[in-house]
Design a protein around this motif. Sequence first.
Motif, PDB file in Angstrom:
ATOM      1  N   CYS A  56       0.834  -1.204   0.000  1.00 61.13           N
ATOM      2  CA  CYS A  56       0.000   0.000   0.000  1.00 61.13           C
ATOM      3  C   CYS A  56       0.871   1.257   0.000  1.00 61.13           C
ATOM      4  CB  CYS A  56      -0.910  -0.017   1.219  1.00 61.13           C
ATOM      5  SG  CYS A  56      -2.392   0.991   1.049  1.00 61.13           S
ATOM      6  N   SER A  57       1.966   1.225   0.722  1.00 60.21           N
ATOM      7  CA  SER A  57       2.865   2.381   0.774  1.00 60.21           C
ATOM      8  C   SER A  57       3.459   2.678  -0.599  1.00 60.21           C
ATOM      9  CB  SER A  57       3.988   2.131   1.779  1.00 60.21           C
ATOM     10  OG  SER A  57       3.483   2.067   3.097  1.00 60.21           O
ATOM     11  N   LYS A  58       3.770   1.629  -1.361  1.00 56.14           N
ATOM     12  CA  LYS A  58       4.310   1.834  -2.708  1.00 56.14           C
ATOM     13  C   LYS A  58       3.273   2.486  -3.619  1.00 56.14           C
ATOM     14  CE  LYS A  58       7.514  -2.068  -2.469  1.00 56.14           C
ATOM     15  NZ  LYS A  58       7.850  -3.432  -3.011  1.00 56.14           N
ATOM     16  N   VAL A  59       2.023   2.069  -3.490  1.00 57.66           N
ATOM     17  CA  VAL A  59       0.950   2.621  -4.329  1.00 57.66           C
ATOM     18  C   VAL A  59       0.758   4.110  -4.063  1.00 57.66           C
ATOM     19  CG1 VAL A  59      -1.528   2.543  -4.796  1.00 57.66           C
ATOM     20  CG2 VAL A  59      -0.246   0.409  -4.522  1.00 57.66           C
ATOM     21  N   PHE A  60       0.841   4.509  -2.775  1.00 57.81           N
ATOM     22  CA  PHE A  60       0.531   5.888  -2.397  1.00 57.81           C
ATOM     23  C   PHE A  60       1.781   6.704  -2.047  1.00 57.81           C
ATOM     24  CE2 PHE A  60      -3.357   3.501  -1.475  1.00 57.81           C
ATOM     25  CZ  PHE A  60      -4.318   4.302  -2.088  1.00 57.81           C
ATOM     26  N   LYS A  61       2.957   6.273  -2.478  1.00 56.64           N
ATOM     27  CA  LYS A  61       4.193   6.928  -2.057  1.00 56.64           C
ATOM     28  C   LYS A  61       4.320   8.362  -2.558  1.00 56.64           C
ATOM     29  CE  LYS A  61       6.953   4.999  -5.870  1.00 56.64           C
ATOM     30  NZ  LYS A  61       8.129   4.160  -6.206  1.00 56.64           N
ATOM     31  N   ARG A  62       3.616   8.735  -3.608  1.00 54.82           N
ATOM     32  CA  ARG A  62       3.723  10.087  -4.148  1.00 54.82           C
ATOM     33  C   ARG A  62       2.641  11.032  -3.633  1.00 54.82           C
ATOM     34  NH1 ARG A  62       5.179   8.916 -10.551  1.00 54.82           N
ATOM     35  NH2 ARG A  62       7.130   7.750 -10.146  1.00 54.82           N
ATOM     36  N   GLN A  63       1.825  10.569  -2.693  1.00 55.27           N
ATOM     37  CA  GLN A  63       0.756  11.404  -2.154  1.00 55.27           C
ATOM     38  C   GLN A  63       1.334  12.448  -1.200  1.00 55.27           C
ATOM     39  OE1 GLN A  63      -2.705  11.442  -2.292  1.00 55.27           O
ATOM     40  NE2 GLN A  63      -3.122   9.723  -3.626  1.00 55.27           N
ATOM     41  N   SER A  64       1.141  13.726  -1.529  1.00 56.81           N
ATOM     42  CA  SER A  64       1.647  14.801  -0.665  1.00 56.81           C
ATOM     43  C   SER A  64       0.895  14.868   0.658  1.00 56.81           C
ATOM     44  CB  SER A  64       1.526  16.150  -1.389  1.00 56.81           C
ATOM     45  OG  SER A  64       0.175  16.431  -1.702  1.00 56.81           O
ATOM     46  N   SER A  65      -0.306  14.308   0.685  1.00 51.36           N
ATOM     47  CA  SER A  65      -1.119  14.317   1.906  1.00 51.36           C
ATOM     48  C   SER A  65      -0.771  13.159   2.839  1.00 51.36           C
ATOM     49  CB  SER A  65      -2.602  14.248   1.538  1.00 51.36           C
ATOM     50  OG  SER A  65      -2.855  13.135   0.701  1.00 51.36           O
ATOM     51  N   LEU A  66       0.279  12.402   2.495  1.00 50.52           N
ATOM     52  CA  LEU A  66       0.710  11.274   3.325  1.00 50.52           C
ATOM     53  C   LEU A  66       2.196  11.400   3.629  1.00 50.52           C
ATOM     54  CD1 LEU A  66      -1.168   8.369   1.516  1.00 50.52           C
ATOM     55  CD2 LEU A  66      -1.700   9.285   3.780  1.00 50.52           C
ATOM     56  N   LYS A  67       2.568  12.449   4.337  1.00 52.55           N
ATOM     57  CA  LYS A  67       3.984  12.705   4.617  1.00 52.55           C
ATOM     58  C   LYS A  67       4.616  11.609   5.462  1.00 52.55           C
ATOM     59  CE  LYS A  67       3.645  17.742   4.138  1.00 52.55           C
ATOM     60  NZ  LYS A  67       4.256  17.684   2.789  1.00 52.55           N
ATOM     61  N   GLU A  68       3.813  10.907   6.264  1.00 51.25           N
ATOM     62  CA  GLU A  68       4.317   9.796   7.062  1.00 51.25           C
ATOM     63  C   GLU A  68       4.085   8.453   6.366  1.00 51.25           C
ATOM     64  OE1 GLU A  68       3.186   9.910  11.258  1.00 51.25           O
ATOM     65  OE2 GLU A  68       2.426  11.935  10.922  1.00 51.25           O
ATOM     66  N   GLY A  69       3.622   8.493   5.121  1.00 50.66           N
ATOM     67  CA  GLY A  69       3.307   7.266   4.414  1.00 50.66           C
ATOM     68  C   GLY A  69       2.047   6.614   4.967  1.00 50.66           C
TER      69      GLY A  69
ATOM     70  N   CYS B  69      -5.646  -1.017   4.361  1.00 52.41           N
ATOM     71  CA  CYS B  69      -5.732  -1.003   2.898  1.00 52.41           C
ATOM     72  C   CYS B  69      -6.549  -2.214   2.453  1.00 52.41           C
ATOM     73  CB  CYS B  69      -4.347  -1.073   2.273  1.00 52.41           C
ATOM     74  SG  CYS B  69      -3.479   0.498   2.281  1.00 52.41           S
ATOM     75  N   ALA B  70      -7.492  -1.990   1.543  1.00 55.35           N
ATOM     76  CA  ALA B  70      -8.324  -3.093   1.063  1.00 55.35           C
ATOM     77  C   ALA B  70      -8.723  -2.854  -0.386  1.00 55.35           C
ATOM     78  CB  ALA B  70      -9.561  -3.250   1.941  1.00 55.35           C
TER      79      ALA B  70
ATOM     80  N   GLY C 105      -8.679   7.154  -1.765  1.00 61.28           N
ATOM     81  CA  GLY C 105      -8.058   6.257  -2.736  1.00 61.28           C
ATOM     82  C   GLY C 105      -7.545   7.066  -3.904  1.00 61.28           C
ATOM     83  N   ILE C 106      -7.216   6.376  -4.974  1.00 60.49           N
ATOM     84  CA  ILE C 106      -6.815   7.036  -6.224  1.00 60.49           C
ATOM     85  C   ILE C 106      -7.920   6.765  -7.232  1.00 60.49           C
ATOM     86  CG2 ILE C 106      -5.094   7.164  -8.058  1.00 60.49           C
ATOM     87  CD1 ILE C 106      -3.028   6.120  -6.103  1.00 60.49           C
TER      88      ILE C 106
ATOM     89  N   GLU D 104      -5.130  -3.461  -9.108  1.00 60.17           N
ATOM     90  CA  GLU D 104      -4.087  -3.540  -8.100  1.00 60.17           C
ATOM     91  C   GLU D 104      -3.979  -2.280  -7.240  1.00 60.17           C
ATOM     92  OE1 GLU D 104      -2.392  -6.272  -7.411  1.00 60.17           O
ATOM     93  OE2 GLU D 104      -3.498  -7.331  -8.951  1.00 60.17           O
ATOM     94  N   ILE D 105      -4.980  -1.406  -7.285  1.00 58.59           N
ATOM     95  CA  ILE D 105      -4.936  -0.174  -6.495  1.00 58.59           C
ATOM     96  C   ILE D 105      -5.986  -0.264  -5.394  1.00 58.59           C
ATOM     97  CG2 ILE D 105      -5.221   2.327  -6.495  1.00 58.59           C
ATOM     98  CD1 ILE D 105      -4.205   2.388  -9.327  1.00 58.59           C
ATOM     99  N   PRO D 106      -5.575  -0.437  -4.145  1.00 61.76           N
ATOM    100  CA  PRO D 106      -6.531  -0.539  -3.039  1.00 61.76           C
ATOM    101  C   PRO D 106      -7.034   0.832  -2.599  1.00 61.76           C
ATOM    102  CG  PRO D 106      -4.305  -0.689  -2.194  1.00 61.76           C
ATOM    103  CD  PRO D 106      -4.183  -0.589  -3.692  1.00 61.76           C
ATOM    104  N   GLY D 107      -8.084   0.805  -1.796  1.00 66.13           N
ATOM    105  CA  GLY D 107      -8.527   2.007  -1.111  1.00 66.13           C
ATOM    106  C   GLY D 107      -8.001   1.982   0.316  1.00 66.13           C
ATOM    107  N   VAL D 108      -8.086   3.114   1.004  1.00 63.52           N
ATOM    108  CA  VAL D 108      -7.581   3.212   2.371  1.00 63.52           C
ATOM    109  C   VAL D 108      -8.732   3.550   3.309  1.00 63.52           C
ATOM    110  CG1 VAL D 108      -5.927   4.328   3.910  1.00 63.52           C
ATOM    111  CG2 VAL D 108      -5.325   3.936   1.507  1.00 63.52           C
TER     112      VAL D 108
END
Length: 381
Positions: free
Chosen positions: A287-300, A308-309, A351-352, A359-363
């Motif tokens: 899940c961290s790899k999928v959302f690694k570029r999200q600026s709103s997730l500074k702590e991952g 993640c599901a 999510g995205i 292969e893209i989960p939601g959070v």
Amino acid sequence: MFIVFYLLILTSCSRYFAQGQINYERESRDSCVIARTNENGVCKILSNCPSEQANLKNKLFPTVCGFNGNEIMVCCATELPNRKTREPGEIADEMCRNYSQYVWTEELSPLSIINPAPIKRYDCPFDKLPLILGGTESDRKEFPHMVQLGFDEEPGITWGCGGTLISNQHVLTAAHCIEHKTLGFVKFARMGFIKVDDARHRQEFKIIERITHPQYEPPAHYHDIAIVKLDQKPDLNLYVRPACIYTKRKAPGTRAIVTGWGKIQDGGDESKVLLKTILEYYDRDYCSKVFKRQSSLKEGIRDDIMICAGFRNETRDACQGDSGGPLQVYTLQKGDHMACMYDIIGVTSFGIGCGIATEIPGVYTRVSNYVKWIEDIVWPQ
């Protein structure tokens, strides 16, 4: 920011000056009634009443008692002592057992004419319906805890988020559902139905209190959880009853169910019927790899407060309008007091897009991390 709120209060107080309703120098021990909720309280300086400060941020104005010098005094909810020292999750489990009574109905026996004794019947659609993979329509009474939340918009209400009834007056949802950028604050709730045009068992309410988690700081996605309070208590029955709060750290099993009236596809129309789908858990590293570029997730992706599901073989996901709704599993403990209930393990957060790839989960916000916070608000005694 507090200065702005202070000025807003001063403006709202002007009405009381005109009506002669302000009493100067009232002491904090004076009793009062909060007009918005009809709850008993005591008069306190606003800076000493965290609950009303939080409500003020959500533009829910307090009941004004008067002034103590230059400081505004407001009616602050009475803090009642706990009946005993309790562990987090203890009261949530107790209330889960209490609400499970509404799975049973009573009918008069047709065989007894004189003083007929009532017959208790167990009515649980979970026992009759198989879990079907993919997005499918829900059955009546299958998710009696599902709530739809609405915003003010002329000429009617815009229903834009989901929620879960967790007590006889409180709904669990996402913090980002509390205020819409163009529609303002969430103000309405309805429940008891599957199809939006079927009003047979539908119950509708106004929202009188909105409480976001104190650590939620948008645009960050962390601590995306909130509670709203209804203006009245719903009539609890087979169509409307609270779900259980899942209190253990690790989510049970490998799959969970997500439900909602959200958009059927990204950018499409909202569903006119409550849909359900089964999702699989994803591990934090993926899940961290999928959302690694999200600026709103500074702590991952934080595994302690997020789940993640998704689904690896099909495009299944929650979508716009499903936000705030539950990620849930059947209650594992069976028996007369816990059968036919759901455990809420997550709150639909972000999510995205939605359903755009397999292969893209939601959070989802992990509910078990917030059990004490929920209990202190919903069951303070």
